[in-house]
Design a protein around this motif. Structure first.
Motif, PDB file in Angstrom:
ATOM      1  N   SER A   1       3.720   2.045   3.204  1.00  0.00           N
ATOM      2  CA  SER A   1       4.683   3.079   3.570  1.00  0.00           C
ATOM      3  C   SER A   1       6.072   2.731   3.053  1.00  0.00           C
ATOM      4  CB  SER A   1       4.716   3.246   5.092  1.00  0.00           C
ATOM      5  OG  SER A   1       5.057   2.014   5.718  1.00  0.00           O
TER       6      SER A   1
ATOM      7  N   GLY B   1       6.171  -1.090   3.014  1.00  0.00           N
ATOM      8  CA  GLY B   1       6.248  -1.049   4.466  1.00  0.00           C
ATOM      9  C   GLY B   1       4.892  -1.291   5.105  1.00  0.00           C
TER      10      GLY B   1
ATOM     11  N   THR C   1       2.812  -1.691   9.124  1.00  0.00           N
ATOM     12  CA  THR C   1       2.849  -1.518  10.573  1.00  0.00           C
ATOM     13  C   THR C   1       1.607  -2.124  11.201  1.00  0.00           C
ATOM     14  OG1 THR C   1       1.734   0.639  10.520  1.00  0.00           O
ATOM     15  CG2 THR C   1       4.143   0.638  10.358  1.00  0.00           C
TER      16      THR C   1
ATOM     17  N   VAL D   1       6.632  -3.828  12.894  1.00  0.00           N
ATOM     18  CA  VAL D   1       6.818  -3.403  11.502  1.00  0.00           C
ATOM     19  C   VAL D   1       7.526  -4.504  10.724  1.00  0.00           C
ATOM     20  CG1 VAL D   1       6.941  -0.975  12.174  1.00  0.00           C
ATOM     21  CG2 VAL D   1       9.048  -2.307  11.954  1.00  0.00           C
TER      22      VAL D   1
ATOM     23  N   TYR E   1       9.620  -1.491   6.061  1.00  0.00           N
ATOM     24  CA  TYR E   1       9.418  -0.258   6.820  1.00  0.00           C
ATOM     25  C   TYR E   1      10.716   0.149   7.525  1.00  0.00           C
ATOM     26  CZ  TYR E   1       7.595   3.102  10.199  1.00  0.00           C
ATOM     27  OH  TYR E   1       7.386   4.241  10.939  1.00  0.00           O
TER      28      TYR E   1
END
Length: 300
Positions: free
Chosen positions: A181, A187, A189, A216, A220
């Motif tokens: 991401s 990113g 998570t 995270v 991110y």
């Protein structure tokens, strides 16, 4: 047979919030599918004060080989152990424009598998306004919308895995790990939760409860909560470069009402509070975020 129906409205609910369907033993070559339409009320973006109500499609499909599609995520159950669930997971995170809108993704639940994308800069949305940052005075932008003057973040196809462990037939620990991401696609998570799968209140009503937290990495947080020097000049927000860590903690509840063997009404509420560097972002107008959804689904 153990099943878990999760109301997943395509294009709005982040994959980390979605409930991975529980293993559903079925005869070879069979499948279990829900299709419907729902509505959701949610903040325009994480930390926004303003809310919006949107009508979105509802989709969940499971096949006997373990493959499943749930909203804009898809994966495969690989475990044959009844107390363990694990496997690969892919999910589509919708784009975020400088207005906080992801309305270009309405009605696109299949894109999670197809890996479709849209332009990430200068797109004309349905309001007729361009995503390209304008030269409106920064102080005025900041009053209207703290994302004004920030760069859009394109839709991202994330990849990862899920791992769930059952403490009892109805209580499980959930883990969803996703990467890819953010603006630079670096990113990541990790959402860890405790979930009560289903509690029957009556022959036709069940309730699921869950609590989770999301960790995270810095990439991110810098993408979704950071403000670059250039964005600061355009938006009026202070420049901000957050690190990684705990992003939020949340409680959620889902209620399913079986209207008939084929029709189901599903409703849910999720309350989350931003934490750490995400909470301190100048983009955050309100740390508490509540999402409410309801939808009617038909089982094929």
């Amino acid at each position: 047979m153990r099943t878990l129906f999760a109301l997943v409205l395509a294009g709005l609910v982040p994959a980390a919030w979605a409930q991975t369907p529980a293993t559903n033993p079925m005869p070879d070559g069979s499948r279990d599918m829900y299709v419907g339409l729902g509505a959701v009320s949610a903040p325009r973006y994480q930390g926004a004060h303003e809310r919006r109500v949107t009508a979105l499609p509802l989709l969940q499909v499971e096949w006997s080989n373990g493959v499943f599609v749930s909203g804009m995520s898809a994966g495969m159950h690989l475990s044959s152990n009844p107390v363990l669930e694990y496997g690969p997971l892919v999910a589509l995170l919708p784009r975020r424009s400088h207005s906080g809108s992801d309305r270009d993704w309405l009605g696109a639940p299949v894109a999670a598998v197809a890996g479709e994308s849209v332009p990430t800069f200068g797109v004309i949305d349905k309001t007729g306004q361009s995503d390209r940052p304008s030269l409106v005075p920064a102080a005025e932008k900041r009053r209207d919308n703290r994302l004004s003057g920030t760069d859009p973040i394109g839709a991202r196809l994330q990849g990862g895995a899920f791992f769930h462990y059952y403490l009892s037939p109805s209580l499980r620990i959930t883990n969803n790990l996703l990467g890819g991401s953010g603006r630079d696609r670096h990113g990541a998570t990790w959402t860890v939760g405790l979930q009560h799968v289903a509690r029957a209140l009556s022959p036709h009503h069940t309730v699921s409860l869950s609590a989770d937290l999301t960790l995270v990495n810095g990439s991110y947080n810098r993408s979704y909560f950071g403000v670059t020097e250039a964005e600061s000049l355009r938006s009026g927000n202070d420049a901000y470069a957050p690190g990684g860590g705990l992003k939020d903690v949340a409680l959620a509840a889902r209620w399913n009402w079986a209207l008939s063997p084929s029709w189901m009404l599903g409703s849910g509420v999720r309350a989350a509070r931003l934490q750490g560097d995400a909470r301190r972002s100048p983009l955050v107008e309100r740390p508490n975020n509540v999402t409410v959804s309801t939808g009617l689904a038909y089982r094929f």
